[in-house]
Structure formats: C-alpha cells, structure tokens
Design a protein around this motif. Structure first.
Motif, PDB file in Angstrom:
ATOM      1  N   SER A  60      -4.092   4.616   9.911  1.00  0.00           N
ATOM      2  CA  SER A  60      -4.276   3.225  10.294  1.00  0.00           C
ATOM      3  C   SER A  60      -3.850   2.991  11.737  1.00  0.00           C
ATOM      4  O   SER A  60      -4.505   2.245  12.486  1.00  0.00           O
TER       5      SER A  60
ATOM      6  N   LEU B 276      -9.798  -2.853   8.549  1.00  0.00           N
ATOM      7  CA  LEU B 276      -9.566  -1.825   7.545  1.00  0.00           C
ATOM      8  C   LEU B 276      -9.626  -2.458   6.159  1.00  0.00           C
ATOM      9  O   LEU B 276      -8.979  -3.480   5.909  1.00  0.00           O
TER      10      LEU B 276
ATOM     11  N   LEU C 115     -13.535   8.566  13.773  1.00  0.00           N
ATOM     12  CA  LEU C 115     -13.309   7.164  14.122  1.00  0.00           C
ATOM     13  C   LEU C 115     -14.059   6.726  15.382  1.00  0.00           C
ATOM     14  O   LEU C 115     -14.119   5.536  15.673  1.00  0.00           O
TER      15      LEU C 115
ATOM     16  N   TRP D 194      -9.635  13.319  12.306  1.00  0.00           N
ATOM     17  CA  TRP D 194      -9.625  11.861  12.205  1.00  0.00           C
ATOM     18  C   TRP D 194     -10.240  11.175  13.417  1.00  0.00           C
ATOM     19  O   TRP D 194     -11.076  10.277  13.267  1.00  0.00           O
TER      20      TRP D 194
ATOM     21  N   VAL E 239     -10.781   0.267  16.134  1.00  0.00           N
ATOM     22  CA  VAL E 239     -11.242  -0.256  14.847  1.00  0.00           C
ATOM     23  C   VAL E 239     -10.705  -1.674  14.667  1.00  0.00           C
ATOM     24  O   VAL E 239      -9.536  -1.949  14.932  1.00  0.00           O
TER      25      VAL E 239
ATOM     26  N   VAL F  87     -13.505   0.303   8.618  1.00  0.00           N
ATOM     27  CA  VAL F  87     -13.308   1.490   7.780  1.00  0.00           C
ATOM     28  C   VAL F  87     -12.986   1.076   6.355  1.00  0.00           C
ATOM     29  O   VAL F  87     -12.143   0.197   6.115  1.00  0.00           O
TER      30      VAL F  87
ATOM     31  N   ALA G 212      -6.497   4.427  13.903  1.00  0.00           N
ATOM     32  CA  ALA G 212      -7.685   3.578  13.856  1.00  0.00           C
ATOM     33  C   ALA G 212      -7.529   2.379  14.791  1.00  0.00           C
ATOM     34  O   ALA G 212      -8.454   2.028  15.532  1.00  0.00           O
TER      35      ALA G 212
END
Length: 275
Positions: free
Chosen positions: A80, A91, A53, A49, A88, A59, A83
């Motif tokens: 999540s 989402l 990322l 993962w 990130v 994403v 992320a």
C-alpha cells in the motif's frame, strides 16, 4: 479511460476473475496481477510490485493466500505504501470478517495515504464448487473442523459487484462494506441444500482440527499451510461472524444473492456430478 488503469490482484482467482470480466465489459482498462501476468505480480517477490503498479490508478487488493494469514498485514502495508508513492489513487481491499490479521490489513490500507474502500467477506460460497470442497461433495462426504456455528455465506458474484462499483463509481471512498448473504446457515445446512438440489446423498461431518490437518497433508497440502488454514477456521468459526450485514444493500442498493440461487445455478452446470 486511458488514465483509469486498474490492477486486479489475484486476477485469476474466485473474485479477481469476476472483477476483471466486469471491468472489461465496461471497457475499463485492466491489468491482471498474477505470477503469469504481464508484467508478473507475486506477493512473495517485492521486485515484481513496482512494474505491476506502473501507470495504475486503482488496485483491487486481494492478498494470497488470504488476508487473515500470518504476515498478510506486513505485506499489505508495504504494498500500500509503494502504491501511494507510485501514484495510485484508490485501493479496494478484500478481507475476512472477524479475523485479527485481516483487521490489520484494513488499517494498513486506511493509513496508506490513498483513497480506500474495504470489503469484508465471510466464507465464500463458491468454495463449495471451485475449491477442494467440490471434490468432497462429488465424493459424498464433506468433513470440516466446524460444528453447528452459523455463517452468512458470501457470494463471489456479490463481492465482484461491490468491488467494481467501488473501483469505477464515486461515493465509495472511506467506506467499509460487510458483504454477507441474506441468511445464516450451518455448513451442514449448506451441504444439505446441495444434496437436495442434486438429488444425492451427501453427508457433512464435523472433525477435529488435528484430523482436518492430517487429511489435508495426506492430500498433498504442505503442513505449514494446512496448520495455518486450520488456525484461521478455528478463529473465525467461533460464532463471531454469526450475524448478517447489509454491505450489498449499502453499496449496490439491492439484496445479496441467496445461497439457493448459487446452488441451483451450479448444480445445472454438473460441477457436483460424481466422477
């Protein structure tokens, strides 16, 4: 756009590959999230993962095999959270309308600390041509554990368009879009439309859950997966999804694609020709 890298999970699947194609057409940098991707991504291997990322801004979160399957919410919650810690910013989750585990996936994304968009979908129209049902249609008999319940089949093209809008345009954060087709149909109705367009005799037969599971196992499907799929179908095809929604209109300002458009275009490709 160097800082707009988007990771598309299940990037070679029904919706994922359509999203990848649309993003690339816009010149948007894309990373395909799949076990054969570079770097690889596997929902069952959390070690994959973080590399996937790295450097990602947004994403498209599609859980495999399905956001309604047992264990999906726990995996989506862990992903999540990672992320968010990885930087990130947004989402975009695709999840099943009406499935309890999918609702928990939605909550996981909404509580992650990132911006989020949820796309709820029904039975994806392309399952009739890009999945095991296609073989049943070519053989002339579709047998599923679903009776006369109606479903507003969701076109993968609409899902992809909504997802790309959410990933690339402002105004979609903290929004949940129920994406459906424009009319309610039974599975028998859907098969009849395909039969009419292809000028063939194709029957639809409701079967018991037990027979459905046994048939899948006979075709080589692992028994646990067959049972989970049957459980999911029993859960969502009880009438809870037998209503239309305007998610496509809300997100895109247009009407959703009609099942007849899909049937006409797909029949022209020969995908349902016998043999």
């Amino acid at each position: 756009m160097e800082d707009q890298l988007t990771l598309v999970l299940a990037g070679t699947g029904k919706t994922g590959r359509r999203i990848v194609s649309r993003l690339r057409a816009r010149g948007w940098p894309v990373r395909i999230g799949s076990r054969k991707g570079e770097p690889p991504f596997d929902w069952r291997d959390q070690a994959t993962w973080a590399p996937a990322l790295r450097g990602v801004r947004s994403v498209y979160v599609a859980y495999i095999p399905d956001a309604a399957f047992p264990g999906a919410a726990a995996a989506v919650r862990s992903f999540s959270s990672l992320a968010a810690r990885s930087g990130v910013q947004h989402l975009v989750l695709v999840a099943d309308r009406g499935a309890e585990e999918a609702v928990r996936c939605e909550q996981a994304v909404q509580q992650s600390g990132t911006e989020w968009t949820v796309i709820r979908t029904g039975f994806i129209t392309q399952n009739f041509s890009e999945d095991v049902i296609a073989g049943a249609i070519r053989a002339g008999l579709v047998a599923l554990p679903v009776g006369g319940v109606t479903e507003p089949f969701t076109d993968a093209e609409d899902i992809a368009d909504v997802a790309v809008a959410a990933l690339t345009e402002p105004g979609h954060t903290s929004r949940t879009y129920d994406v459906t087709g424009p009319r309610l149909m039974t599975f028998a109705d859907a098969v009849a439309e395909i039969a009419n367009e292809t000028n063939r005799e194709i029957d639809y037969m409701p079967v018991t859950t037990e027979r459905f599971i046994a048939t899948l196992i006979d075709q080589g499907t692992p028994a646990p997966f067959a049972a989970q799929l049957a459980d999911l179908m029993a859960e969502v095809f009880d009438g809870r999804r037998s209503h239309l929604a305007d998610g496509v209109q809300q997100a895109l300002g247009r009407e959703p694609r009609d099942f007849a458009d899909y049937v006409r275009e797909t029949a022209a490709t020969g995908a349902w020709n016998p043999g």
